[in-house]
Design a protein around this motif. Structure first.
Motif, PDB file in Angstrom:
ATOM      1  N   UNK A 253      -3.468   5.990   6.245  1.00  0.00           N
ATOM      2  CA  UNK A 253      -4.666   5.559   6.964  1.00  0.00           C
ATOM      3  C   UNK A 253      -4.450   4.175   7.566  1.00  0.00           C
TER       4      UNK A 253
ATOM      5  N   UNK B  30      -5.772   0.989  22.203  1.00  0.00           N
ATOM      6  CA  UNK B  30      -6.778   0.122  22.844  1.00  0.00           C
ATOM      7  C   UNK B  30      -6.078  -0.863  23.775  1.00  0.00           C
TER       8      UNK B  30
ATOM      9  N   UNK C  33     -12.947  10.251  12.178  1.00  0.00           N
ATOM     10  CA  UNK C  33     -11.766   9.442  11.846  1.00  0.00           C
ATOM     11  C   UNK C  33     -12.184   8.078  11.319  1.00  0.00           C
TER      12      UNK C  33
ATOM     13  N   UNK D 125     -12.293 -10.666  23.456  1.00  0.00           N
ATOM     14  CA  UNK D 125     -11.022 -10.037  23.798  1.00  0.00           C
ATOM     15  C   UNK D 125     -11.217  -8.756  24.582  1.00  0.00           C
ATOM     16  N   UNK D 126     -12.301  -8.673  25.325  1.00  0.00           N
ATOM     17  CA  UNK D 126     -12.415  -7.581  26.280  1.00  0.00           C
ATOM     18  C   UNK D 126     -13.231  -6.391  25.828  1.00  0.00           C
ATOM     19  N   UNK D 127     -13.833  -6.452  24.629  1.00  0.00           N
ATOM     20  CA  UNK D 127     -14.745  -5.393  24.223  1.00  0.00           C
ATOM     21  C   UNK D 127     -14.039  -4.119  23.797  1.00  0.00           C
ATOM     22  N   UNK D 128     -14.840  -3.171  23.322  1.00  0.00           N
ATOM     23  CA  UNK D 128     -14.284  -1.902  22.889  1.00  0.00           C
ATOM     24  C   UNK D 128     -13.475  -1.993  21.612  1.00  0.00           C
ATOM     25  N   UNK D 129     -13.655  -3.084  20.866  1.00  0.00           N
ATOM     26  CA  UNK D 129     -12.819  -3.239  19.680  1.00  0.00           C
ATOM     27  C   UNK D 129     -13.310  -2.374  18.528  1.00  0.00           C
TER      28      UNK D 129
ATOM     29  N   UNK E 226     -13.076   0.609  18.220  1.00  0.00           N
ATOM     30  CA  UNK E 226     -12.167   1.704  17.924  1.00  0.00           C
ATOM     31  C   UNK E 226     -11.166   1.337  16.841  1.00  0.00           C
ATOM     32  N   UNK E 227     -10.831   0.063  16.690  1.00  0.00           N
ATOM     33  CA  UNK E 227      -9.823  -0.256  15.674  1.00  0.00           C
ATOM     34  C   UNK E 227     -10.290  -1.275  14.649  1.00  0.00           C
TER      35      UNK E 227
ATOM     36  N   UNK F 174       0.856  -1.183   0.000  1.00  0.00           N
ATOM     37  CA  UNK F 174       0.000   0.000   0.000  1.00  0.00           C
ATOM     38  C   UNK F 174       0.892   1.233   0.000  1.00  0.00           C
TER      39      UNK F 174
ATOM     40  N   UNK G 211     -12.139   7.428   7.569  1.00  0.00           N
ATOM     41  CA  UNK G 211     -10.902   7.154   6.829  1.00  0.00           C
ATOM     42  C   UNK G 211     -10.801   5.705   6.373  1.00  0.00           C
TER      43      UNK G 211
ATOM     44  N   UNK H  26     -10.442  -0.285  10.959  1.00  0.00           N
ATOM     45  CA  UNK H  26      -9.164  -0.156  10.261  1.00  0.00           C
ATOM     46  C   UNK H  26      -8.655  -1.515   9.811  1.00  0.00           C
ATOM     47  N   UNK H  27      -8.874  -2.518  10.640  1.00  0.00           N
ATOM     48  CA  UNK H  27      -8.372  -3.832  10.268  1.00  0.00           C
ATOM     49  C   UNK H  27      -9.195  -4.427   9.128  1.00  0.00           C
TER      50      UNK H  27
ATOM     51  N   UNK I  42     -15.551  14.478  16.263  1.00  0.00           N
ATOM     52  CA  UNK I  42     -14.290  14.463  15.513  1.00  0.00           C
ATOM     53  C   UNK I  42     -13.726  13.050  15.430  1.00  0.00           C
TER      54      UNK I  42
ATOM     55  N   UNK J 286      -6.736  -1.861  27.630  1.00  0.00           N
ATOM     56  CA  UNK J 286      -7.487  -3.085  27.873  1.00  0.00           C
ATOM     57  C   UNK J 286      -6.648  -4.273  28.300  1.00  0.00           C
TER      58      UNK J 286
ATOM     59  N   UNK K  71      -7.919  -2.736   6.140  1.00  0.00           N
ATOM     60  CA  UNK K  71      -6.571  -3.223   5.853  1.00  0.00           C
ATOM     61  C   UNK K  71      -6.636  -4.582   5.168  1.00  0.00           C
TER      62      UNK K  71
ATOM     63  N   UNK L 192      -4.405   2.108  11.905  1.00  0.00           N
ATOM     64  CA  UNK L 192      -4.775   0.840  12.540  1.00  0.00           C
ATOM     65  C   UNK L 192      -3.854   0.571  13.717  1.00  0.00           C
TER      66      UNK L 192
ATOM     67  N   UNK M 247      -4.762   3.002  16.671  1.00  0.00           N
ATOM     68  CA  UNK M 247      -5.958   2.714  17.468  1.00  0.00           C
ATOM     69  C   UNK M 247      -5.860   1.370  18.156  1.00  0.00           C
ATOM     70  N   UNK M 248      -5.243   0.392  17.478  1.00  0.00           N
ATOM     71  CA  UNK M 248      -5.147  -0.916  18.111  1.00  0.00           C
ATOM     72  C   UNK M 248      -4.253  -0.850  19.349  1.00  0.00           C
TER      73      UNK M 248
ATOM     74  N   UNK N 166      -3.100   5.899   1.360  1.00  0.00           N
ATOM     75  CA  UNK N 166      -3.688   4.629   1.783  1.00  0.00           C
ATOM     76  C   UNK N 166      -2.873   4.058   2.940  1.00  0.00           C
TER      77      UNK N 166
ATOM     78  N   UNK O 171     -10.386   4.279   2.429  1.00  0.00           N
ATOM     79  CA  UNK O 171      -9.373   3.430   1.811  1.00  0.00           C
ATOM     80  C   UNK O 171     -10.014   2.134   1.346  1.00  0.00           C
TER      81      UNK O 171
END
Lengths: 359, 357
Positions: free
Chosen positions: A135, A146, B285, B324-328, B330-331, A128, B288, B334-335, B281, A150, B338, A139, A142-143, A132, B292
């Motif tokens: 962005x 988190x 995000x 895996x504990x929740x709140x996923x 947020x990411x 990529x 995004x 993106x995965x 805001x 957590x 990806x 990942x 944010x991962x 691209x 992609x």
């Protein structure tokens, strides 16, 4: 008149290829180092050292890291803060697991963990490109952010849910923790930053740096010339994350002293470091320092400078006005000099060379 | 002349889609096999259990998909404003998210000052137009021909400026969207399907309808009007458009204004679902990964990408998140993006990236 290389002859190839070929530059560097090592601790009070100088050094290191990735290799990353976080948490885990090991060593080693994670999230860069990729690096941001909240194992199941920096000694003097004096922390930061900048300078001026720049200018052409994209790009990610990781560990251990760690490494920090790199100058180490100085000191100047000038601003309004001014300044800077402060520095030096008889 | 090269044998593995399908099928097959062998292990929890939950409570599944659909539509709206600007000016407009918040805040702020609701909408549109002109004059025009990353950073500057401006003019407190005054419906519709009760918020239905109408209008505008044709010409090639007498500056104002209108509508919809504050805001995000996934240059891509991300992240959060504990949430988006990107680096509908030396 004062800054002119006339009469300085180079008789060896090494001298010709030196990073600072002009004598005045070397003198200037020595003066800066002298000021940093002796002047600032003598003149500056604790407030100046802890809230201006140490943040500046930490951000400089992070900006150098991102500059290696974005400025030299041309891969945009918006996940720097997360990699800084990896460094901080790795340093914390290691210093609690091996309390006897020298903390400086651990801070440097924590960079390796960050580098490993960086390589992992750098893998998509092989496929990529451009925005691209930018962005896609979100990942990682944010991962990891988190995970910092957590995964309680990362902060040793503390009740506070954050890193609690223990006291560590170096030659019998406390370096981290509540009892470490600002001067000690400043000196540790300074030494780390100088050594790592020297290392980065050698890296980018050598074969590796050249291959990075070739990849930046056009990766397919670089590949045709025999540069392995896989190693070049992943190495850039590794080195960049290493610097970010060390900067993150320094940030928590030598600047914040623990506390709100999970919250610090947020996306806004990533953006701020990207600003530093762009405003300082892409592909310039000295630019990273300029950018870090500019962005890191701007809020402090706004906060304490404007009232001193007689502009009365209350807390909340000042914050909003700071935001507006930062935004406007970024745009102004980009319009005036898209190549950043490093280019302005170069132009200034060139002007000085021909002064007082410019041609 | 017989130098017509023999056609190479079709290589199915070179097709990204088939390769992706094969790899996915292989992974799923192994996983299911593993799960069947060990019904209490992690593989079972990942690959069998969520689907059994879905089958046993289809109404919950429908509810989750609906929620994903609605948030997907709203992500798609933010992404849409972005795509418009990227296509026409090549600017990666990071400020689109904040334009959504800013327009919604302006609308609510004006109404608080005593302006009637619909007049406030018109005034807000005026503000967005002024903003578009200002951005074109102050930011874009001096930065013509600069590298993409510089323009990208400039939109960051716009973002910071708008945050500061919005907060100092309207205050930082969350505000209530004036949904009633704008004749937006309230309450919920309960549907009895699949042996359960699925509750649909009326505002969500309205959002989906309004979004569809807006997309249709935009498509017609692009297809059949003079300005729309000019916009498409600019999107194809700046130089060619200039050479046939299209004014780039004018087009940019129009495009940023259109993005402003889209932002206002998005802001009203988002604001009516929660409240109007700068917390939106972060939601912006989320647009995004939608971008992609769909490709920066494709309007259908923005819409389909939005739906995939919205539904995918809601399903993931609801059925796999607890593992895996929740709140996923947020990411996860993106995965997902990806994952698609690894097989199609230019997004699902993006223009094919052709590189020449």
């Amino acid at each position: 008149m004062f800054y002119r290389e006339a009469g300085q002859f180079k008789s060896t190839y090494q001298a010709d290829m030196a990073v600072f070929p002009i004598r005045q530059d070397r003198i200037g560097l020595a003066v800066i180092l002298l000021i940093a090592f002796i002047g600032i601790p003598l003149i500056g009070n604790d407030f100046f050292i802890t809230s201006v100088m140490i943040p500046f050094l930490v951000f400089s290191l992070a900006a150098i890291g991102l500059n290696i990735l974005t400025g030299y290799t041309g891969l945009i990353s918006l996940g720097t803060a997360a990699f800084m976080g990896v460094g901080a948490y790795a340093a914390y885990k290691m210093t609690t697991a091996f309390p006897g090991v020298n903390i400086i060593v651990l801070i440097l080693v924590s960079g390796l963990f960050s580098a490993a994670i960086g390589v992992l999230f750098g893998l998509p860069s092989l496929r990529i490109k451009g925005f691209y990729l930018a962005v896609a690096t979100l990942a990682a941001q944010f991962f990891l952010q988190w995970a910092f909240v957590r995964v309680p194992w990362l902060f040793n199941y503390n009740a506070s849910g954050a890193i609690e920096v223990p006291q560590r000694l170096l030659f019998g003097i406390p370096v981290t923790g509540a009892s470490a004096s600002p001067e000690t922390r400043y000196y540790v930061c300074l030494c780390l930053v100088i050594v790592m900048t020297w290392f980065a300078s050698n890296l980018v001026h050598g074969k590796i740096g050249r291959s990075w720049m070739a990849v930046r200018d056009m990766d397919i052409a670089a590949e045709l010339m025999g540069i392995k994209l896989l190693t070049a790009k992943l190495l850039a990610f590794a080195v960049s994350s290493f610097y970010a990781g060390v900067a993150g560990a320094m940030m928590i251990f030598l600047w914040y002293g623990g506390g709100e760690a999970a919250d610090v490494f947020n996306i806004r920090l990533s953006f701020n470091i990207l600003f530093m790199v762009i405003i300082g100058g892409l592909g310039s180490l000295i630019g990273s320092f300029f950018g870090a100085a500019f962005i890191a000191s701007l809020p402090t100047i706004m906060k304490f400078g404007l009232p001193a000038l007689g502009v009365p601003l209350s807390g909340a309004t000042a914050e909003h006005v700071t935001f507006m001014l930062v935004g406007a300044l970024i745009i102004v800077f980009l319009i005036v000099e898209p190549h950043g402060l490093a280019r302005l520095w170069q132009i200034g030096k060139q002007k000085l060379r021909t002064w007082p008889f410019p041609y | 002349m017989s130098d017509v090269a023999a056609r190479p044998a079709p290589n199915f593995l070179a097709n990204g889609w088939i390769k992706a399908g094969l790899i996915l099928a292989a992974i799923v097959a192994t996983a299911i096999l593993g799960a069947r062998l060990d019904t209490s292990g992690t593989l079972y929890k990942i690959f069998i259990d969520p689907f059994e939950q879905m089958a046993s409570a289809p109404d919950l599944l429908v509810q989750t998909v609906w929620e994903g659909l609605v948030s997907g539509v709203l992500y798609a709206l933010i992404a849409l404003g972005f795509v418009l600007i990227f296509k026409a000016s090549g600017v990666f407009n990071f400020a689109q998210g904040i334009m959504v918040v800013f327009s919604a805040l302006t609308l609510v702020g004006l109404h608080e000052k005593g302006v009637p609701a619909w007049l406030a909408v018109i005034l807000t549109l005026g503000v967005m137009f002024v903003l578009a002109v200002a951005i074109e004059r102050v930011v874009l025009r001096p930065l013509v021909n600069q590298p993409d990353i510089i323009l990208f950073m400039a939109t960051f500057g716009i973002t910071y400026f708008l945050i500061g401006l919005g907060e100092s003019v309207f205050g930082g407190n969350p505000k209530q969207m004036i949904a009633d005054q704008l004749w937006l419906p309230k309450g919920a519709v309960d549907l009895k399907i699949l042996g359960g009760l699925v509750s649909l918020q009326k505002i969500d239905i309205a959002a989906a309808i309004i979004a569809s109408v807006m997309i249709a209008v935009l498509a017609l505008f692009f297809q059949y009007t003079r300005i729309g044709r000019a916009l498409r010409a600019v999107a194809d090639s700046h130089k060619a458009a200039l050479s046939v007498g299209i004014s780039l500056n004018q087009i940019w104002v129009i495009v940023w204004f259109t993005a402003g209108i889209v932002a206002l509508i998005t802001g009203i919809m988002w604001g009516a679902r929660s409240d109007v504050s700068f917390a939106l805001e972060i939601v912006a995000l989320k647009a995004l990964p939608v971008l992609i996934l769909g490709g920066f240059t494709s309007i259908p891509g923005a819409i389909i990408g939005g739906l995939i991300i919205g539904i995918g992240e809601k399903l993931g959060e609801f059925y796999w998140g607890p593992l895996i504990g929740g709140g996923i949430e947020s990411w996860l988006a993106y995965f997902i993006a990806l994952g698609f990107l690894l097989f199609r680096p230019q997004g699902l509908f993006g223009d094919k990236i052709i590189e020449r030396i």
